[in-house]
Design an enzyme around this catalytic site. Structure first.
Site, PDB file in Angstrom:
ATOM      1  N   ASP A  31      11.412 -15.211  12.579  1.00 53.66           N
ATOM      2  CA  ASP A  31      12.039 -14.938  11.286  1.00 53.66           C
ATOM      3  C   ASP A  31      13.365 -14.248  11.578  1.00 53.66           C
ATOM      4  O   ASP A  31      13.582 -13.097  11.224  1.00 53.66           O
ATOM      5  CB  ASP A  31      11.113 -14.048  10.436  1.00 53.66           C
ATOM      6  CG  ASP A  31      11.529 -14.003   8.967  1.00 53.66           C
ATOM      7  OD1 ASP A  31      12.563 -14.602   8.622  1.00 53.66           O
ATOM      8  OD2 ASP A  31      10.803 -13.359   8.176  1.00 53.66           O
ATOM      9  N   GLU A  51      17.350 -22.134   7.588  1.00 51.81           N
ATOM     10  CA  GLU A  51      18.241 -21.757   6.491  1.00 51.81           C
ATOM     11  C   GLU A  51      19.619 -21.462   7.070  1.00 51.81           C
ATOM     12  O   GLU A  51      19.818 -20.428   7.697  1.00 51.81           O
ATOM     13  CB  GLU A  51      17.694 -20.514   5.786  1.00 51.81           C
ATOM     14  CG  GLU A  51      16.286 -20.654   5.281  1.00 51.81           C
ATOM     15  CD  GLU A  51      15.570 -19.297   5.218  1.00 51.81           C
ATOM     16  OE1 GLU A  51      16.083 -18.379   4.564  1.00 51.81           O
ATOM     17  OE2 GLU A  51      14.512 -19.164   5.857  1.00 51.81           O
ATOM     18  N   ASN A  65      19.154 -14.118   2.426  1.00 56.70           N
ATOM     19  CA  ASN A  65      18.691 -13.164   3.435  1.00 56.70           C
ATOM     20  C   ASN A  65      18.864 -11.714   2.955  1.00 56.70           C
ATOM     21  O   ASN A  65      19.050 -11.472   1.779  1.00 56.70           O
ATOM     22  CB  ASN A  65      19.343 -13.400   4.793  1.00 56.70           C
ATOM     23  CG  ASN A  65      18.351 -13.147   5.923  1.00 56.70           C
ATOM     24  OD1 ASN A  65      17.720 -12.112   5.978  1.00 56.70           O
ATOM     25  ND2 ASN A  65      18.197 -14.127   6.803  1.00 56.70           N
ATOM     26  N   ARG A  66      18.779 -10.774   3.881  1.00 54.14           N
ATOM     27  CA  ARG A  66      18.607  -9.372   3.505  1.00 54.14           C
ATOM     28  C   ARG A  66      19.895  -8.566   3.499  1.00 54.14           C
ATOM     29  O   ARG A  66      20.782  -8.800   4.323  1.00 54.14           O
ATOM     30  CB  ARG A  66      17.616  -8.709   4.470  1.00 54.14           C
ATOM     31  CG  ARG A  66      16.201  -9.242   4.312  1.00 54.14           C
ATOM     32  CD  ARG A  66      15.245  -8.709   5.349  1.00 54.14           C
ATOM     33  NE  ARG A  66      13.883  -9.149   5.049  1.00 54.14           N
ATOM     34  CZ  ARG A  66      13.416 -10.372   5.334  1.00 54.14           C
ATOM     35  NH1 ARG A  66      14.178 -11.260   5.949  1.00 54.14           N
ATOM     36  NH2 ARG A  66      12.178 -10.700   5.005  1.00 54.14           N
ATOM     37  N   HIS A 115      17.378 -12.343  -0.700  1.00 56.21           N
ATOM     38  CA  HIS A 115      17.644 -13.603  -1.399  1.00 56.21           C
ATOM     39  C   HIS A 115      18.196 -13.438  -2.812  1.00 56.21           C
ATOM     40  O   HIS A 115      17.841 -14.196  -3.721  1.00 56.21           O
ATOM     41  CB  HIS A 115      16.378 -14.464  -1.436  1.00 56.21           C
ATOM     42  CG  HIS A 115      15.921 -14.946  -0.088  1.00 56.21           C
ATOM     43  ND1 HIS A 115      16.766 -15.090   0.988  1.00 56.21           N
ATOM     44  CD2 HIS A 115      14.681 -15.320   0.370  1.00 56.21           C
ATOM     45  CE1 HIS A 115      16.077 -15.541   2.036  1.00 56.21           C
ATOM     46  NE2 HIS A 115      14.818 -15.671   1.707  1.00 56.21           N
ATOM     47  N   HIS A 171      16.320 -23.139   0.720  1.00 58.02           N
ATOM     48  CA  HIS A 171      15.117 -22.601   1.348  1.00 58.02           C
ATOM     49  C   HIS A 171      14.015 -23.656   1.474  1.00 58.02           C
ATOM     50  O   HIS A 171      12.840 -23.371   1.215  1.00 58.02           O
ATOM     51  CB  HIS A 171      14.630 -21.384   0.568  1.00 58.02           C
ATOM     52  CG  HIS A 171      13.957 -20.357   1.422  1.00 58.02           C
ATOM     53  ND1 HIS A 171      12.856 -20.635   2.192  1.00 58.02           N
ATOM     54  CD2 HIS A 171      14.251 -19.055   1.629  1.00 58.02           C
ATOM     55  CE1 HIS A 171      12.490 -19.534   2.821  1.00 58.02           C
ATOM     56  NE2 HIS A 171      13.328 -18.563   2.514  1.00 58.02           N
ATOM     57  N   SER A 172      14.373 -24.853   1.899  1.00 53.74           N
ATOM     58  CA  SER A 172      13.343 -25.883   2.123  1.00 53.74           C
ATOM     59  C   SER A 172      12.497 -25.525   3.331  1.00 53.74           C
ATOM     60  O   SER A 172      12.999 -25.027   4.336  1.00 53.74           O
ATOM     61  CB  SER A 172      13.997 -27.247   2.343  1.00 53.74           C
ATOM     62  OG  SER A 172      14.502 -27.740   1.124  1.00 53.74           O
ATOM     63  N   TYR A 173      11.195 -25.785   3.212  1.00 51.79           N
ATOM     64  CA  TYR A 173      10.266 -25.684   4.333  1.00 51.79           C
ATOM     65  C   TYR A 173       9.877 -27.109   4.689  1.00 51.79           C
ATOM     66  O   TYR A 173       9.522 -27.891   3.806  1.00 51.79           O
ATOM     67  CB  TYR A 173       8.974 -24.972   3.942  1.00 51.79           C
ATOM     68  CG  TYR A 173       9.033 -23.514   3.604  1.00 51.79           C
ATOM     69  CD1 TYR A 173       9.777 -23.047   2.531  1.00 51.79           C
ATOM     70  CD2 TYR A 173       8.271 -22.598   4.329  1.00 51.79           C
ATOM     71  CE1 TYR A 173       9.786 -21.695   2.203  1.00 51.79           C
ATOM     72  CE2 TYR A 173       8.265 -21.248   4.006  1.00 51.79           C
ATOM     73  CZ  TYR A 173       9.029 -20.816   2.941  1.00 51.79           C
ATOM     74  OH  TYR A 173       9.020 -19.492   2.608  1.00 51.79           O
TER      75      TYR A 173
HETATM   76  C1  BGC Z   1      12.787 -14.671   5.088  1.00 50.05           C
HETATM   77  C2  BGC Z   1      11.340 -14.314   5.248  1.00 50.05           C
HETATM   78  C3  BGC Z   1      10.688 -14.436   3.904  1.00 50.05           C
HETATM   79  C4  BGC Z   1      10.881 -15.859   3.422  1.00 50.05           C
HETATM   80  C5  BGC Z   1      10.265 -16.122   2.076  1.00 50.05           C
HETATM   81  C6  BGC Z   1      12.853 -16.066   4.634  1.00 50.05           C
HETATM   82  O1  BGC Z   1      14.186 -16.478   4.495  1.00 50.05           O
HETATM   83  O2  BGC Z   1      13.520 -14.460   6.274  1.00 50.05           O
HETATM   84  O3  BGC Z   1      11.177 -13.010   5.754  1.00 50.05           O
HETATM   85  O4  BGC Z   1       9.338 -14.134   3.953  1.00 50.05           O
HETATM   86  O5  BGC Z   1      12.235 -16.143   3.378  1.00 50.05           O
HETATM   87  O6  BGC Z   1      10.590 -15.158   1.181  1.00 50.05           O
END
Ligand code: BGC
Length: 349
Positions: free
Chosen positions: A248, A313, A80-81, A106, A176-178
């Site tokens: 998000d 996540e 995250n940020r 990330h 970061h699995s979708y």
């Molecule tokens: C973030 C999103 C980002 C994505 C892919 C997520 O964990 O919160 O803002 O676009 O990851 O990078």
């Protein structure tokens, strides 16, 4: 329980192996040494059919060409940020890469998602390890990390994270699995019914950095305490949804932090597949795939458009190094970082 290895191409950083984990009860998970990526997750549906429910690519090149979504990858050192990529640690200013508007996302470039991880099979589990040198992406301390993937008898993919350091640092690891429980490439996930056990979320500014406020979910489209379809309120004219282009956000999870507890549940109506998320972490980023644009094709050869997958996540809160009121992400020599998350796949009638 079985784990097998095959050579799966290479990157400029070296050869890539793919490991196949199978629990003998219908769960088959494939993991790459590139980024520790969970490349595919095959699970049964209600009627005995099988599909891959994880977004990804069928070649290493796919991951190299499209790193932006971080499909399936291990994220570090800081998931995250971090605002402006800046924080202070013990009075010393630290600058990490700015790679997401004005912020760091990330772990920088390359983050742990772009590394080749050493792999070892131990007691039926896949143990990935990586030593991130002092100063890597600006982060202080040599960080020694292991991420262990194992399958449980009840169709769970268990992820155990462990890290130690030789100097004070910050760490926040996640995967970061979708997911698309109807099958990767089958369309959007808006009919998936989601529950998140959280009374609050960390409210964000226009650049998705927490304002410091933990806002109640009550009365907002972020209230998933009662299960609701992901798409039901995603187009509501709510300031937080406008900032994220959908969901998000980091939800502040209920229950005792540090104990493995159920925190989220997803049910897909057509196939009957379910996903239960258990974690020791205080938060989860629920991301509804808002930035998927249809610009590339995934594993099945179909393109991924906005909302075609969702991520849950598990994590400490975004920008914790700058938020004294959030649970700390600092790690000191002599301490051990540990975190566990289990994604359990089932079916409902
Ligand atoms: C973030 C999103 C980002 C994505 C892919 C997520 O964990 O919160 O803002 O676009 O990851 O990078």
């Amino acid at each position: 329980m079985s784990v097998t290895r095959e050579a799966w191409g290479s990157t400029p950083a070296g050869a890539v192996d793919r490991y196949t984990l199978s629990n003998g009860h219908g769960l088959v998970v494939r993991v790459l040494t590139h980024g520790g990526v969970v490349q595919s997750i095959e699970v049964p549906d209600r009627d005995g059919g099988t599909a891959n429910v994880a977004l990804g690519f069928d070649t290493v090149q796919g991951y190299l060409d499209n790193p932006g979504p971080y499909f399936g990858a291990i994220i570090g050192r800081y998931g995250n940020r971090i605002a402006k990529g800046r924080f202070s640690l013990g009075g010393v200013a630290v600058q990490v890469p700015v790679n997401d508007g004005p912020n760091s996302l990330h772990g920088g470039t390359p983050g742990f998602d772009q590394r080749i991880w050493a792999a070892e099979v131990r007691d039926g589990a896949l143990v990935l390890s990586h030593v991130s040198p002092d100063g890597d992406q600006g982060y202080p301390g040599t960080l020694t990390v292991t991420v262990t993937y194992s399958l449980t008898g009840d169709n769970g993919l268990r992820i155990d994270y462990h890290a130690t350091t030789d100097a004070p640092t910050v760490v926040n690891l996640t995967n970061h699995s979708y997911f698309n429980l109807a099958g990767e490439g089958s369309g959007d996930v808006y009919d998936h019914v989601l529950r998140i056990d959280a009374d609050g979320f960390t409210e964000v500014d226009a650049t998705l950095i927490p304002t410091g406020e933990i806002a109640p979910v009550d009365g907002t489209p972020l209230d998933f305490r009662t299960p609701a379809p992901i798409g039901a309120r995603i187009r509501d004219n709510h300031a937080q949804l406008l900032r994220g282009g959908g969901y998000d956000h980091n939800w502040v999870l209920s229950g005792p932090v540090g104990e493995l507890r159920d925190v989220a549940h997803v049910a897909e109506p057509r196939t009957g597949r379910t996903l239960t998320v258990r974690t020791t972490e205080p938060g989860v980023q629920f991301y509804s795939g808002n930035f998927l644009t249809g610009a590339f094709a995934g594993t099945s050869g179909r393109t991924y458009r906005q909302g075609d997958g969702f991520a849950l996540e598990t994590q400490h809160f975004p920008d914790s190094p700058n938020q004294p009121r959030f649970p700390s992400t600092e790690l000191r020599p002599g301490q051990a970082y540990s975190s566990t998350t289990v994604y359990i796949f089932g079916t409902h009638s």
